[in-house]
Scaffold this motif. Structure first.
Motif, short mmCIF file in Angstrom:
data_model
loop_
_atom_site.label_atom_id
_atom_site.label_comp_id
_atom_site.label_asym_id
_atom_site.label_seq_id
_atom_site.Cartn_x
_atom_site.Cartn_y
_atom_site.Cartn_z
N SER A 1 0.83 -1.20 0.00
CA SER A 1 0.00 0.00 0.00
C SER A 1 0.87 1.25 0.00
O SER A 1 0.95 1.96 1.00
N MET A 2 1.51 1.53 -1.14
CA MET A 2 2.43 2.68 -1.18
C MET A 2 1.81 3.91 -1.81
O MET A 2 2.52 4.81 -2.24
N ASP A 3 0.49 3.97 -1.89
CA ASP A 3 -0.14 5.14 -2.50
C ASP A 3 -0.56 6.19 -1.47
O ASP A 3 -1.21 7.17 -1.80
N SER A 4 -0.18 5.97 -0.20
CA SER A 4 -0.49 6.95 0.84
C SER A 4 0.70 7.07 1.78
O SER A 4 1.58 6.20 1.83
N ALA A 5 0.75 8.15 2.55
CA ALA A 5 1.90 8.42 3.42
C ALA A 5 2.02 7.40 4.55
O ALA A 5 3.11 7.16 5.06
N ASP A 6 0.91 6.81 4.98
CA ASP A 6 0.93 5.86 6.10
C ASP A 6 0.96 4.41 5.62
O ASP A 6 0.43 3.51 6.27
N PHE A 7 1.60 4.17 4.45
CA PHE A 7 1.57 2.83 3.87
C PHE A 7 2.20 1.79 4.78
O PHE A 7 1.76 0.63 4.80
N ALA A 8 3.21 2.14 5.55
CA ALA A 8 3.88 1.17 6.40
C ALA A 8 2.92 0.63 7.46
O ALA A 8 2.86 -0.59 7.70
N ASP A 9 2.16 1.52 8.11
CA ASP A 9 1.20 1.07 9.12
C ASP A 9 0.11 0.21 8.47
O ASP A 9 -0.31 -0.81 9.03
N THR A 10 -0.34 0.63 7.30
CA THR A 10 -1.39 -0.12 6.61
C THR A 10 -0.91 -1.52 6.26
O THR A 10 -1.63 -2.51 6.46
N ASP A 11 0.31 -1.63 5.73
CA ASP A 11 0.83 -2.94 5.35
C ASP A 11 0.99 -3.86 6.56
O ASP A 11 0.76 -5.07 6.46
N THR A 12 1.39 -3.30 7.70
CA THR A 12 1.55 -4.11 8.91
C THR A 12 0.20 -4.65 9.38
O THR A 12 0.08 -5.83 9.75
N VAL A 13 -0.82 -3.81 9.38
CA VAL A 13 -2.17 -4.25 9.77
C VAL A 13 -2.65 -5.36 8.86
O VAL A 13 -3.20 -6.38 9.31
N ILE A 14 -2.47 -5.18 7.55
CA ILE A 14 -2.92 -6.20 6.59
C ILE A 14 -2.18 -7.50 6.80
O ILE A 14 -2.78 -8.59 6.80
N ALA A 15 -0.86 -7.43 7.00
CA ALA A 15 -0.07 -8.65 7.20
C ALA A 15 -0.53 -9.41 8.44
O ALA A 15 -0.68 -10.64 8.41
N ASP A 16 -0.76 -8.69 9.54
CA ASP A 16 -1.22 -9.35 10.77
C ASP A 16 -2.58 -10.01 10.55
O ASP A 16 -2.83 -11.13 11.02
N THR A 17 -3.46 -9.33 9.83
CA THR A 17 -4.79 -9.87 9.58
C THR A 17 -4.72 -11.12 8.71
O THR A 17 -5.41 -12.12 8.96
N VAL A 18 -3.90 -11.08 7.67
CA VAL A 18 -3.73 -12.23 6.79
C VAL A 18 -3.12 -13.40 7.55
O VAL A 18 -3.55 -14.56 7.41
#
Length: 464
Positions: free
Chosen positions: A73-90
């Motif tokens: 999710s690199m289309d927003s400034a908070d992509f790192a937090d978003t990617d971590t949340v998605i990874a944990d959920t997956v």
């Protein structure tokens, strides 16, 4: 065969991966927030869902053996937090339904302080999967050369924007870009493997600096050599804004990619996955495929006005020794002819807007590869024949065929050198006649130089 779920199936790697998995006989489910079923192969199950939705993930994973995670999710400034949340959920959903194998395609892990947010986020996602109950195969690649790649888009704009390119110190950093086709091989191969919890690097056959990568792109695209202009610093913010405006890519994505260029991204050779059967795809071929360029073809038969210059020399060396010299031509090895002849011809071609100043070649030649101002049309190791097409600006089309032929006596062979020129009407014919005296000197010395190099080769040389 396995049942596979591709999360992030709408991306430039996800789309061909879905097709490649289906072609390999696997059952495939394609999941993305935006997905057009009409663009999916037959029998692929489309799933429109957000990877942050635990219930949607659980439903999509029911009965699945292998989950591919391709979300970035690199289309927003908070992509790192978003990617971590998605990874944990997956990871939680995979553990709950008993997934056999998670496969994550991430980025390299540079050493040292101040790792870029982009690469740091990729590493954090990989670590989250490795720490989860489900076995995770974390594949790490730097630049993937394929159509639709944001990194390739930026590379294209850097090469095409102007005849000069800024050269800050970090342009000397290196990476090992890999062809999309080779990445797809490793991803598909993981579907049939025993479960592993492992980090593996994916890398192409060549190590290049970012400046060399721009020059190679320009060469394959048929652009003149780009003049490097040394600068001490290029501010990331303004550079990202300018590149985003030119490329229509999101500014956060461009900034993240530019920040990652400040790292040397050469992986540990001991951790690099073996090349696919048949060998790794060379950079030139990968670029040609990504740009949709046609495969170079040989000279036509019976074209009006065709001129042919064929030379044969008896060589006191074995066929393998001569073949080794032929396939090592170009780049730093040169062409065994009049010193400076090709450099002068290249400079003249550059003044005419051609590609002539480009110098270099891959370690092993294959069809589609660039060799200085030529492109490999074909390489036949059984026949020991190499066919090159001239890419310089000419009033016609030219090819060079080099062959090592068995001799009649032990320890001898024959070197055959053939230049074929198809002129464009009268201007091409006049060009051939005008340059014929210089042509005879340059190509005559080249034939003798190649023969001499083979004769000087130390000891028997095994055929390649």
């Amino acid at each position: 065969m396995s049942t596979c779920l591709v999360i992030g199936a709408g991306g430039y790697i996800g789309k061909p991966l879905v097709a490649a998995l289906r072609a390999a006989g696997h059952e495939v489910r394609a999941m993305a927030r935006s997905l057009d079923p009409a663009h999916l192969p037959l029998d692929v199950i489309p799933i429109r869902a957000d990877a942050r939705d635990p219930m949607a993930l659980s439903a999509a994973m029911a009965g699945v053996d292998v989950v591919y995670h391709l979300v970035h999710s690199m289309d927003s400034a908070d992509f790192a937090d978003t990617d971590t949340v998605i990874a944990d959920t997956v990871a939680e959903a995979a553990a709950a339904v008993g997934i056999r194998q998670l496969v994550y395609l991430g980025g390299p892990r540079p050493t040292g302080p101040e790792v870029s947010p982009h690469l740091g986020s990729r590493a954090d996602v990989g670590d989250a999967f490795l720490a989860a109950p489900t076995p995770a195969l974390v594949l790490q690649a730097s630049m993937v050369i394929g159509a639709g790649s944001a990194s390739l888009d930026l590379l294209s704009h850097a090469a095409r924007f102007a005849p000069v390119v800024l050269r800050p110190p970090w342009m000397g950093n290196r990476s090992r870009p890999i062809a999309l086709a080779d990445v797809l091989f490793h991803l598909v191969d993981a579907a049939d493997r025993e479960p592993v919890n492992l980090v593996v690097d994916l890398a192409g056959p060549e190590t290049l600096t970012y400046l060399e990568l721009i020059q190679r792109y320009a060469r394959v695209a048929g652009l003149p050599w780009r003049l490097p202009v040394p600068v001490l610093v290029v501010p990331t913010g303004p550079a990202a804004a300018a590149a985003a405006a030119l490329s229509d890519l999101p500014r956060p994505l461009v900034r993240a990619l530019l920040e990652s260029l400040r790292h040397d991204l050469v992986p540990d050779p001991a951790n690099v996955a073996p090349a696919p059967p048949g060998g790794a795809t060379g950079l030139d071929r990968a670029l040609r495929d990504a740009l949709g360029l046609p495969v170079p073809v040989g000279p036509p038969t019976n074209a009006p006005g065709t001129r042919v210059d064929r030379r044969e020399l008896r060589v006191h060396a074995t066929e393998p020794a001569l073949w080794r010299v032929i396939t090592d031509l170009g780049g730093r090895g040169g062409w065994h002819t009049v010193p400076g002849a090709w450099a002068l011809r290249g400079a003249l071609d550059h003044l005419l807007g051609g590609i002539g100043l480009h110098r270099g070649r891959p370690a092993e030649l294959a069809p589609g590869d660039a060799v200085d101002s030529w492109t490999v049309v074909s390489r036949d190791d059984a026949d020991r024949s190499l066919l090159l097409r001239a890419d310089m600006r000419l009033p016609g089309r030219a090819w060079l065929r080099l062959r090592a032929i068995a001799g009649t006596a032990p320890g001898e062979c024959v070197f055959e050198q053939t230049v074929t020129f198809v002129p464009d009407g009268l201007p091409g014919t006049l060009y051939w006649l005008a340059q014929k005296p210089a042509h005879d000197v340059v190509f005559g010395m080249m034939a003798r130089g190649i023969a001499n190099a083979a004769e000087r080769a130390p000891g028997p040389v095994a055929a390649r």
